[in-house]
Design a protein around this motif. Structure first.
Motif, mmCIF file in Angstrom:
data_model
loop_
_atom_site.group_PDB
_atom_site.id
_atom_site.type_symbol
_atom_site.label_atom_id
_atom_site.label_comp_id
_atom_site.label_asym_id
_atom_site.label_seq_id
_atom_site.Cartn_x
_atom_site.Cartn_y
_atom_site.Cartn_z
ATOM 1 N N GLN A 1 0.842 -1.181 0.000
ATOM 2 C CA GLN A 1 0.000 0.000 0.000
ATOM 3 C C GLN A 1 0.877 1.231 0.000
ATOM 4 O O GLN A 1 1.831 1.331 0.774
ATOM 5 C CB GLN A 1 -0.925 0.023 1.217
ATOM 6 C CG GLN A 1 -1.713 1.331 1.289
ATOM 7 C CD GLN A 1 -2.965 1.233 2.120
ATOM 8 O OE1 GLN A 1 -3.663 0.225 2.084
ATOM 9 N NE2 GLN A 1 -3.263 2.276 2.875
ATOM 10 N N SER A 2 0.555 2.155 -0.864
ATOM 11 C CA SER A 2 1.274 3.429 -0.796
ATOM 12 C C SER A 2 0.269 4.555 -0.687
ATOM 13 O O SER A 2 -0.811 4.513 -1.280
ATOM 14 C CB SER A 2 2.195 3.607 -1.997
ATOM 15 O OG SER A 2 1.494 3.364 -3.177
ATOM 16 N N ASP A 3 0.632 5.529 0.140
ATOM 17 C CA ASP A 3 -0.222 6.688 0.375
ATOM 18 C C ASP A 3 0.558 7.939 0.084
ATOM 19 O O ASP A 3 1.750 8.026 0.385
ATOM 20 C CB ASP A 3 -0.623 6.764 1.860
ATOM 21 C CG ASP A 3 -1.544 5.662 2.275
ATOM 22 O OD1 ASP A 3 -2.745 5.782 2.050
ATOM 23 O OD2 ASP A 3 -1.027 4.661 2.829
ATOM 24 N N PHE A 4 -0.142 8.884 -0.453
ATOM 25 C CA PHE A 4 0.443 10.205 -0.568
ATOM 26 C C PHE A 4 -0.546 11.200 0.030
ATOM 27 O O PHE A 4 -1.731 11.190 -0.317
ATOM 28 C CB PHE A 4 0.720 10.550 -2.031
ATOM 29 C CG PHE A 4 1.199 11.959 -2.172
ATOM 30 C CD1 PHE A 4 2.491 12.294 -1.799
ATOM 31 C CD2 PHE A 4 0.355 12.955 -2.640
ATOM 32 C CE1 PHE A 4 2.926 13.596 -1.896
ATOM 33 C CE2 PHE A 4 0.796 14.261 -2.742
ATOM 34 C CZ PHE A 4 2.079 14.593 -2.368
ATOM 35 N N LEU A 5 -0.065 12.015 0.968
ATOM 36 C CA LEU A 5 -0.937 12.989 1.617
ATOM 37 C C LEU A 5 -0.299 14.372 1.554
ATOM 38 O O LEU A 5 0.899 14.513 1.815
ATOM 39 C CB LEU A 5 -1.103 12.680 3.107
ATOM 40 C CG LEU A 5 -2.067 11.634 3.583
ATOM 41 C CD1 LEU A 5 -1.400 10.285 3.542
ATOM 42 C CD2 LEU A 5 -2.482 11.961 5.009
ATOM 43 N N ALA A 6 -1.114 15.332 1.233
ATOM 44 C CA ALA A 6 -0.662 16.718 1.332
ATOM 45 C C ALA A 6 -1.539 17.405 2.359
ATOM 46 O O ALA A 6 -2.770 17.332 2.288
ATOM 47 C CB ALA A 6 -0.785 17.406 -0.016
ATOM 48 N N THR A 7 -0.904 18.040 3.340
ATOM 49 C CA THR A 7 -1.649 18.681 4.420
ATOM 50 C C THR A 7 -1.396 20.187 4.386
ATOM 51 O O THR A 7 -0.233 20.612 4.340
ATOM 52 C CB THR A 7 -1.185 18.138 5.776
ATOM 53 O OG1 THR A 7 -1.250 16.730 5.724
ATOM 54 C CG2 THR A 7 -2.050 18.649 6.904
ATOM 55 N N PHE A 8 -2.480 20.948 4.376
ATOM 56 C CA PHE A 8 -2.367 22.404 4.357
ATOM 57 C C PHE A 8 -3.018 22.923 5.623
ATOM 58 O O PHE A 8 -4.147 22.542 5.936
ATOM 59 C CB PHE A 8 -3.095 22.981 3.139
ATOM 60 C CG PHE A 8 -2.670 22.344 1.849
ATOM 61 C CD1 PHE A 8 -1.588 22.844 1.145
ATOM 62 C CD2 PHE A 8 -3.338 21.232 1.357
ATOM 63 C CE1 PHE A 8 -1.192 22.240 -0.039
ATOM 64 C CE2 PHE A 8 -2.941 20.632 0.178
ATOM 65 C CZ PHE A 8 -1.861 21.136 -0.528
#
Lengths: 491, 1056
Positions: B534-541
């Motif tokens: 499983q791969s996740d990419f998250l961008a948090t602002f």
């Protein structure tokens, strides 16, 4: 700077989106099982299963029919020994038969599509064969709504009589195809001879298939011998049967996929008693000789006794009374009958010949009943591996007993049915049970198990799965009392 | 030596002292009770009384000080000059703000901001009773959580369910997420519980929605230890526990061996005479006489002469079955090393667990090694961990004859026999040819000759990289790989019987007579590998506005999950059907005939994209909106994409309205929450969209193949399931955090459930798959309370915690009953209008008043084929209660759990009835008796009380106990209620000198499932067990499960 980040994020998402197709399109085709088949690939297993059902599912009935009795030392099956059936007694055949019919249904559809008329005909014959077995055991059964016709998950029950008529119609359809001069042109020796594991030869033998169709039709009609309201119908159907196109001596309808003496590949009847050669199952110790059959074979000096039974520890044939929980040293079932490589029986030529003899005797067909009777005995002796079967049969039927000699028997029907019973031990138990209910022959003794019901059940209770899954329709059949409720032809 | 050193350390603690007294008060001069007063920098501490007064003996030099700590207050350190000191503590308003918890996708949130129920369990609570399986350490500790230990033995399997069952035939187990990587439910048994530093329970869809499909069943979110900044910490842990049977079914102890259809009934005694080779226990009453046992046995004496000998037995009860089981032993040895500095941390651990079971020779070993680390560099930070687990088991398999478990063969041992004398299966009377029992093998035969060996290896690795792109932007990428390889081998030795035993000397149709050529050895194998990536990419602002009053956080992300597995099975796997030629060579190359081989593979992929917007106003009002779209491979392309949204809010009213603090000074904190979430799930396996054909009935025969139509009717129009969940909660903290209360109400509607349903075989198929035309409603109330009573128990600190869950469920769909699993006589079903899990059993025919109708002649009841509802089969009520007492260095923890409001089907009662083992079969003294409260037909369609028709063969049992009583299921339905004392631990922290190289030294006594209390109507077994393992059909058991156990022992923990 911000733009770089936004670009970076966008790039990652595009990258992910790009692989979605590769990630999502992974579930077709199924790598573990075939999603399609052909009539040539499914027919062998459908034929084998039809035979397997007749060889295995009716074994408990052999206790009622006087062939076997539970050996001492084993807890008796109370339902079986006291005739007190429940919805879970003796009825694996319901599911087995319908699943077999489902395969025939698939074969029929595919064969029609692929223009393989022989497979259509065989499918018709075995749908008739299987459905008639269902009626024989359960009376009214789903037919018109069965097999997902009109996509129905809870099929209504049809009258047994109507289902029987449909079976005869299916046989007639099969005969039309088999008699069609175009049919032989569609047969390929390479594939069809391997797939059609009944009547194996260099090419599928259409004549034998026609004979089987006619004999099956005769059996369906004979089973209705007591249904007076259908006599006109029976007469009209009989008129279409050519007596020369019925199964002849040696035309045993057996399925032979090539059983071998290896676990999982045993002939199904032997697999009831052994998991592998030398590896007996409890059934081998439970199903032992019943005094009724044993005494009959003894009293008629029947050489087939050594086929059906083994001698006990003391070198004698000894039996047990059905329902007796205490018996020691009872003869086991014959090693010769438990053949790991024997083809599975669908209909023996002896059965077909006894049917012919009965039909002639009843005046339903034209012919020499005595000669056909003799031929039936010879066929049985031969199938049961009696040495010099013709001579032995001749001696057997001229020993001066009213139980064997045509001329001495006062009631020829009784003689025929009794000898048919004696011939069909181990292989055709349902036919014997049908004859018993239709004619009361032979007069098998009742169980001696304490608390048994007064009569041998006339039918089975519908399986628990129907009460669970098709409750409304099975409820419409009312509460089944196997002691008194009868299938339509048992009157 | 070590111990002596430690004692010395302990002795040095008591040095010269001076006494300080004082009072602890808050800003309003109200005394603060039970404040901990510690001599600064030492372990010397005391507790203030209910009025805030304290006395402490300081042992340090006069320059020392005291530190005051109390829950809800900021810690205060003061210098001590005289002998009296008063401390004024400041209430710590921000403490509750500071509690940070892990939520979905590893997003850390303050506890106050979540609009749904999230619970963290302290690691010490999970490991306090030294459960080897982490799941066992959770049981009873969280409202809404149910852990079912479905069997005992050396590898007890657990099923974890949050808020009850919701999927009819799909998965119901909570998803396990370790370091943000989803793992399979059974991975939990491969985890070393000591490696876990944080356990968070996301109870329902509301909390877990961002996880996508897995979310509907809630999530157990585990975080592994990756080390801690500070000085190195080296920990050694050793624990040893023993396990023994806690209770057996209620056995009869009066009657010995005879079959139900023995030779005759003795007219003098009314019993069937003793049958010396019989397995069933329907004989005469024990009388202490010396009786023959088995049949005469031939042996060759020292002079080479063939002789006969025969065993005898004293005809009295010797508890044969109980003696078969032995005491098991589990040892756990663990080490760990943790370290860290300003730039990173490091953790390394290893654990070895060795277990022997209650069935002789059963054993298992688990080894776990884990490495975790974090590192920071400027705007980058990275973390990762790798763990490897090897889990091996070696247990007794089934016998060579009927393929039965050891427990069954023990049950077929009459009580007068001391089964242990047959432990040597090669001894004269222990060998199969001479074994006294004509019908069932020596249970020790399979201990030595039938083995099932499994080897499982798990590798879990994950890497996470964070990049703080700007003050308000954080980017995270993580990838995790979970791989499992599994193999098992079942082996069964052959048996060669002597000609004498094959001749069946007793004429009993003994086992040997069925194997004139002996039994061939057999084997079977399974091999499988499984992996998910499983791969996740998250961008948090994250930005704050309006003087920081408004805090906006937006997360956008994507997940790719790929699953693949392969399996192969030879010779029927564990059913071991490959026959072998050369004894002892368990290899398929040694096969007789053609071994059965199967193989398969599964691949599944899914892709999820999600967004999460969190708004906070003045840190007391929080709104969160989420949305996720999933694409899954297993559905038809036209159905494979689906979206679901969620919204939740949290309102901390104690902060919003200052007036509350004035009017309700005792209320420290209060928040209310509400949320609505929808979650899409696909509980369909791969490749279910088209019918299949398979080679059955022995095909292929040589070159002849045969493909039969499968019995499942495929449905390629299956759509995803949706769970719509509402949740409302309140959380109050009172009396300086001494009372903590939470209440949650939830309601779920599950639509479109994918149900493989059974079909009438007249359709030509046995099963198909459908989207359920209706809903499953679940609702429940969860209450949690933790109280530190305001009682002055002197130096004893006492706290009590309790949680309760009340779960309702209803099937609102027009469906035929769906079989979940069971036996003809009784099964778990899903039934319209009932809770999602309902037992249905066959019963005797009854009159309208419910009295059993018996035959006026025989006294027998008659079986009724119609299945009758017999109550819900999953707990409707679960209570957990824990209490702890601390006294100086001693701590006692007790955890209890109650489950109730459900029934179980104890089908082992059938086996016990057949064998004549159970107490019920002797209830009428094996005499004739009238079926209690029965009626007979009055001949006019009515019924009258039965006072005359007695069951005649109650003595022989043949007609009744062994083959009538047990043909219906209703006698074996029992209440599933129980109280268990789940965990007890008594620990002692050995006092150490400050400069000791040993920083902590704890010893403890631990126990699990110490006591179980069952209602009278369950004389059989643990209601928690299930014959179908961790599958959906719970609450059905039989003799394939051995009796329940209790576990107790001791543990030592050393920290350097």
């Amino acid at each position: 700077m911000k733009k770089i980040y936004i670009g970076l994020i966008a790039l990652l998402f595009i990258g992910l989106a790009g692989c979605t197709k590769a990630i999502l399109d992974v579930n077709s085709p199924n790598p573990n099982a075939a999603s399609t088949s052909t009539p040539q690939l499914t027919t062998p297993v459908a034929l084998e299963n039809a035979a397997r059902i007749s060889q295995t599912d009716y074994l408990p009935l052999s206790e009622w029919m006087g062939f076997t009795a539970t050996n001492g030392g084993f807890a008796l099956d109370v339902a079986l020994n006291s005739y007190q059936l429940t919805s879970t007694s003796l009825n694996g055949s319901w599911q087995d038969l319908y699943l077999n019919i489902s395969n025939w249904n698939y074969i029929k559809t595919q064969a029609t599509k692929s223009k393989l008329p022989l497979y259509e005909a065989i499918s018709d014959l075995f749908q008739a064969y299987d459905f008639s077995c269902l009626v024989d055991l359960y009376g009214n059964v789903p037919y018109t709504d069965a097999l997902l016709k009109s996509n129905n998950f809870t099929p209504k029950y049809d009258k047994g009589s109507d289902v029987y008529d449909s079976c005869v119609a299916l046989v007639n359809d099969a005969l039309t195809i088999l008699n069609d001069p175009a049919t032989p042109l569609t047969i390929s020796s390479a594939t069809d001879n391997a797939s059609i594991i009944v009547f194996k030869g260099s090419l599928p033998d259409l004549t034998k298939w026609i004979r089987f169709a006619n004999s099956l039709k005769l059996r369906l009609l004979l089973n209705q011998s007591k249904v007076t309201s259908k006599s006109a119908y029976i007469t009209s159907e009989l008129a279409t049967i050519d007596p020369s196109m019925l199964l002849q001596k040696g035309d045993d309808v057996t399925a032979d996929p090539g059983y071998i003496g290896s676990s999982g590949k045993l002939s199904p009847y032997s697999n009831l008693f052994y998991s592998a050669p030398g590896q007996a199952l409890d059934a081998y110790k439970i199903y032992h000789a019943n005094n009724f059959a044993l005494n009959f074979y003894k009293s008629t000096n029947d050489p087939r006794i050594s086929f059906f039974y083994d001698e006990d520890g003391s070198g004698k044939y000894s039996g047990n009374d059905f329902g007796n929980p205490n018996a020691d040293n009872v003869s086991a079932l014959g090693a010769k009958s438990i053949d790991f490589t024997a083809p599975s029986v669908i209909m023996l030529s002896s059965e077909a010949l006894f049917d012919q003899a009965e039909a002639i005797q009843r005046g339903w067909l034209v012919g020499d009943a005595k000669a056909v009777y003799q031929s039936a005995i010879e066929a049985s002796f031969s199938f049961r591996k009696v040495d010099n079967p013709v001579a032995a049969a001749a001696a057997y039927t001229s020993q001066g007993s009213a139980n064997t000699d045509w001329d001495l028997a006062t009631d020829k029907i009784k003689l025929i049915i009794t000898q048919k019973w004696a011939a069909l031990n181990t292989t055709s138990i349902l036919t014997v049970y049908d004859d018993y209910r239709r004619t009361g022959i032979p007069s098998v003794p009742l169980s001696i198990f304490p608390g048994h019901l007064a009569n041998i059940p006339r039918r089975l209770i519908y399986p628990q799965s129907e009460y669970n899954l098709n409750a409304t329709n099975v409820a419409a059949e009312g509460t089944i009392n196997p002691e008194t409720d009868k299938v339509f032809w048992d009157q | 030596m070590l111990f002596a050193l430690l004692m010395l350390n302990a002795a040095l603690v008591f040095a010269q002292t001076r006494t300080i007294t004082g009072t602890v008060k808050d800003e309003t001069n109200t005394p603060v009770p039970f404040t901990t007063v510690t001599e600064t920098g030492t372990r010397n501490a005391t507790t203030a009384d209910a009025n805030g007064n304290f006395t402490i003996k300081m042992k340090g030099s006069s320059g020392g000080g005291l530190t005051f700590t109390a829950t809800g207050f900021t810690p205060l350190a003061l210098k001590v000059t005289g002998t009296e000191i008063d401390a004024k503590l400041t209430r710590n308003a921000s403490e509750l703000n500071a509690v940070v918890i892990n939520t979905a996708l590893g997003i850390k949130r303050t506890a106050r901001s979540t609009g749904y129920s999230v619970t963290s369990i302290p690691t010490t609570s999970i490991t306090q009773a030294r459960a080897t399986n982490l799941a066992n350490g959770l049981s009873g500790k969280v409202a809404g959580l149910a852990v079912f230990t479905v069997n005992n033995g050396v590898n007890p399997q657990t099923r974890i369910v949050l808020r009850g069952e919701r999927s009819i035939l799909g998965n119901n187990q909570a998803a396990i997420v370790l370091d943000n990587i989803p793992v399979t439910s059974d991975y939990i048994q491969s985890i070393n519980p000591d490696d876990i530093i944080s356990t968070t329970i996301l109870k329902g869809a509301n909390a877990a929605a961002l996880y996508g499909s897995a979310a509907a069943n809630g999530v157990i979110l585990l975080t592994s230890n990756k080390g801690k900044k500070g000085r190195p910490r080296i920990s050694l842990t050793q624990s040893t526990t023993i396990e023994n049977i806690s209770f057996f079914p209620k056995f009869q102890t009066r009657f010995g061996a005879a079959s139900t259809e023995g030779p005759f009934v003795d007219p003098l005694t009314g019993y069937i005479p003793h049958v010396p080779f019989e397995n069933q226990q329907y004989g005469a009453e024990y009388n202490g006489a010396v009786l023959p046992l088995g049949v005469p046995v031939q042996y060759t004496d020292a002079n080479g002469n063939l002789r006969d000998t025969m065993q005898t037995v004293v005809y009295s009860n010797k508890n044969a079955i109980k003696k078969f089981f032995q005491t098991g032993l589990t040892t756990q040895n663990g080490i760990s090393y943790s370290d860290g500095d300003d730039h990173g941390t490091f953790y390394l651990s290893g654990q070895y667990v060795s277990t022997t079971g209650t069935i002789p020779k059963d054993k298992s070993q688990r080894s776990v090694v884990r490495l975790g680390a974090t590192r920071e560099y400027g705007k980058f930070s990275a973390s990762g961990s790798v763990s490897y687990t090897s889990f091996n088991t070696d247990v007794a398999g089934t016998d060579y004859n009927q393929g039965r478990p050891a427990y069954w063969n023990a049950l077929n041992t009459p009580g007068e026999i001391d089964i242990r004398q047959y432990r040597d299966v090669n001894s004269l009377f222990g060998q199969e040819s001479n074994f006294y029992n004509a019908y069932y093998p020596n249970p020790y035969w399979q201990i030595y000759n039938s083995r099932v060996v499994t080897r499982r290896q798990d590798i879990l690795a994950n890497a996470e990289l964070n990049f703080k792109a700007a003050d308000w932007v954080n980017l995270t990428y993580r990838i995790g790989i979970a791989g499992t390889s599994y193999q098992d081998k079942a082996t069964k030795a052959g048996v060669i019987f002597t000609d004498y035993s094959i001749s069946d000397p007793a004429g009993a149709s003994n086992t040997a007579s069925g194997f004139p050529n002996g039994v061939t050895p057999k084997e079977g194998d399974d091999l499988s590998i499984y992996s998910t990536v499983q791969s996740d990419f998250l961008a948090t602002f994250n930005k704050k506005f309006l003087n920081n009053d408004i805090d906006v956080k937006f997360i956008v992300g994507g997940t790719v999950n790929q699953l693949s597995s392969r399996y192969a099975s030879v010779g029927g796997g564990l059913s071991a059907t490959t026959q072998l030629q050369i004894p002892g060579l368990y290899n398929v190359s040694n096969a007789i005939g053609v071994p059965v081989v199967t193989e398969g593979k599964v691949q599944q992929g899914s892709f999820g994209a999600y967004g999460d917007l969190q708004l906070s106003y003045k840190n007391y009002l929080f709104i969160e909106a989420t949305g996720r779209n999933d694409w899954v491979s297993v559905l038809n392309p036209s159905n494979r994409s689906f979206f679901y949204p969620g919204i939740s809010g949290s309102f901390v009213f104690t902060d919003a309205f200052n007036s509350i603090k004035g009017s309700l000074p005792w209320l420290d904190f209060g928040k209310i929450t509400a949320s609505y979430t929808k979650v899409g799930t696909v509980s369909l396996g791969a490749y279910q969209l088209s019918n299949t054909f398979a080679q059955t009935s022995g095909f292929p025969y040589g070159s002849l193949t045969g493909f039969a139509l499968g019995t499942n009717l495929a449905n390629n129009g299956i759509k995803p399931e949706f769970t719509s969940a509402y949740e409302y909660g309140i959380h109050l903290t009172m009396f300086h955090s001494r009372v903590n209360l939470e209440a949650t109400y939830y309601k779920e509607d599950v639509s479109n459930e994918v149900v493989p349903i059974s079909l009438s075989s007249s359709t030509g198929f046995l099963t198909t798959t459908q989207n359920l035309p209706g809903l499953i409603h679940n609702s429940g109330i969860e209450l949690t309370g933790d109280v530190t009573p305001l009682l002055n128990l002197g130096p004893v600190e006492w706290s009590v915690g309790a949680n309760a869950s009340f779960m309702q469920s209803k099937v609102d769909a027009d469906i035929a009953p769906i079989l979940i699993g069971g036996y003809g006589a009784g099964s778990v079903y899903t039934v319209q209008g009932k809770p999602i899990r309902e037992l249905r059993v066959t019963d005797y025919k009854r009159d309208p008043q419910g009295n059993v109708i018996v035959d006026a002649k025989t006294g027998y009841p008659t079986a009724d084929p119609t299945l009758k509802d017999a109550g819900r089969s999953t707990p409707g009520v679960i209570l957990g209660i824990n209490t702890s007492f601390k006294y100086k260095a001693f701590a006692l923890h007790v955890q209890g759990e109650y489950r109730g409001d459900y029934n179980v089907f104890q089908f082992i009662g059938d086996a016990l009835s057949f064998t004549g083992t159970s107490a019920i079969t002797a209830v009428a003294g094996r005499g004739k008796f009238i079926y209690p409260n029965s009626v007979i037909s009055d001949g006019h369609g009515g019924y009258q009380p039965n006072t005359t028709a007695a069951i005649q063969d109650g003595a022989t049992g043949g007609g009744f106990w062994a083959s009538k009583y047990n043909t219906v299921g209703s006698p074996f339905v029992a209440s599933g209620a129980y109280w268990k004392i789940r965990e007890v631990s008594l620990s002692y922290r050995i006092p150490l000198k400050d400069n000791s190289p040993i920083k902590e030294f704890n010893v403890s006594l631990v126990a699990r499932n110490l006591f179980t209390f069952l209602p009278k109507d369950n004389p059989y077994a643990d209601p928690e067990y299930s014959i179908f393992g961790t599958g959906n059909a719970q609450s059905v058991s039989n003799e394939n499960l051995s009796p329940p156990t209790r576990i107790f022992g001791a543990s030592v923990n050393l920290v350097f």
